[in-house]
Design an enzyme around this catalytic site. Structure first.
Site, mmCIF file in Angstrom:
data_model
loop_
_atom_site.group_PDB
_atom_site.id
_atom_site.type_symbol
_atom_site.label_atom_id
_atom_site.label_comp_id
_atom_site.label_asym_id
_atom_site.label_seq_id
_atom_site.Cartn_x
_atom_site.Cartn_y
_atom_site.Cartn_z
ATOM 1 N N TYR A 93 -37.814 30.624 -14.928
ATOM 2 C CA TYR A 93 -36.708 31.244 -15.451
ATOM 3 C C TYR A 93 -37.067 32.281 -16.826
ATOM 4 C CZ TYR A 93 -32.006 32.090 -17.258
ATOM 5 O OH TYR A 93 -30.797 32.612 -17.599
ATOM 6 N N LYS A 116 -36.997 36.117 -17.731
ATOM 7 C CA LYS A 116 -36.390 36.806 -18.551
ATOM 8 C C LYS A 116 -37.181 37.577 -19.903
ATOM 9 C CE LYS A 116 -32.192 35.654 -17.508
ATOM 10 N NZ LYS A 116 -31.235 36.604 -17.005
#
Length: 241
Positions: free
Chosen positions: A130, A134
């Site tokens: 994750y 990002k």
């Protein structure tokens, strides 16, 4: 004084919905071009709504749709989860690929300011998928060279989600408790309210004064990676919209 049109993507999510509500309730005459998969689910208390909903369940059309609008700034709170997407690969198609395609279309259509809701710890070198996604997204949008690029890196985002991740529920309870008993001082260093994040995003994206002494210049362009401290400092004051 009227403000130029802006665009929002990810506006039915927690932070994105606050960004949209705050923009359309502004006393200034915003036109808000909102890319959506479904009609906006919350009431809009404005008989002459500034919202221009661009609805399509086919998200692959969104970059071209955005290219037909005239927006000075783009706010992206677009993101998914592995559970909702079905796999890490499908999540990447939204969190990275679609976001980058929309940002590229925005740049080509003349958008000057790009504002991204990212995450604390984001890094393309992270071992956590994750945070790695990002970070890759951040790198890609900075490389596009908007006149101004704003990246907000909040901690735990507190607010009324339609779906709260099971792993986050105890943290939300603790954050809300700490906020209630301390006036926010015990939670602000690790959790921020969605409306505060939204207000900081809007101010950074629309107010030149918010940039006083902030940001970094690179190749003639400005970018500002906002920490949780920056978000609180800007988001807890009312914006001058």
């Amino acid at each position: 004084m009227t403000s130029p049109p802006v665009a929002v993507v990810g506006c039915t999510g927690l932070v994105g919905s606050h960004i949209l509500q705050q923009l359309i309730s502004s006393p200034q005459t915003f036109t808000v071009n909102a890319l959506m998969r479904r009609p906006y689910p919350h009431p809009i208390h404005d008989p002459d709504s500034k919202l221009k909903a661009l609805i399509s369940t086919d998200t692959s059309t969104w970059p071209d749709t955005l290219g037909t609008t005239s927006s000075a700034a783009l706010f992206s709170a677009l993101g998914s989860t592995r559970t909702d997407s079905g796999s890490l690969e499908l999540q990447r198609k939204i969190d990275v690929d679609l976001n980058v395609a929309i940002a590229r279309a925005a740049k080509e259509s003349g958008v000057k300011t790009y504002v991204l809701i990212s995450s604390n710890g984001a890094s393309s070198a992270s071992r956590f998928p994750y945070l790695q996604m990002k970070g890759e997204l951040e790198d890609a949008v900075i490389a596009l060279g908007f006149d101004k690029t704003v990246i907000l890196r909040p901690g735990l985002i507190v607010g009324g989600r339609e779906k709260t991740r099971m792993i986050e529920r105890p943290l939300h309870l603790v954050a809300n408790l700490f906020g209630a008993v301390s006036g926010g001082t015990l939670k602000d260093s690790w959790a921020q309210d969605a409306d505060v994040i939204a207000r900081a995003a809007i101010r950074a994206g629309t107010e030149d004064a918010a940039w006083d002494g902030k940001g970094t210049k690179m190749n003639g362009k400005m970018f500002w990676v906002m920490s949780q401290v920056d978000i609180l400092a800007l988001g807890k004051e009312p914006q001058n919209l």
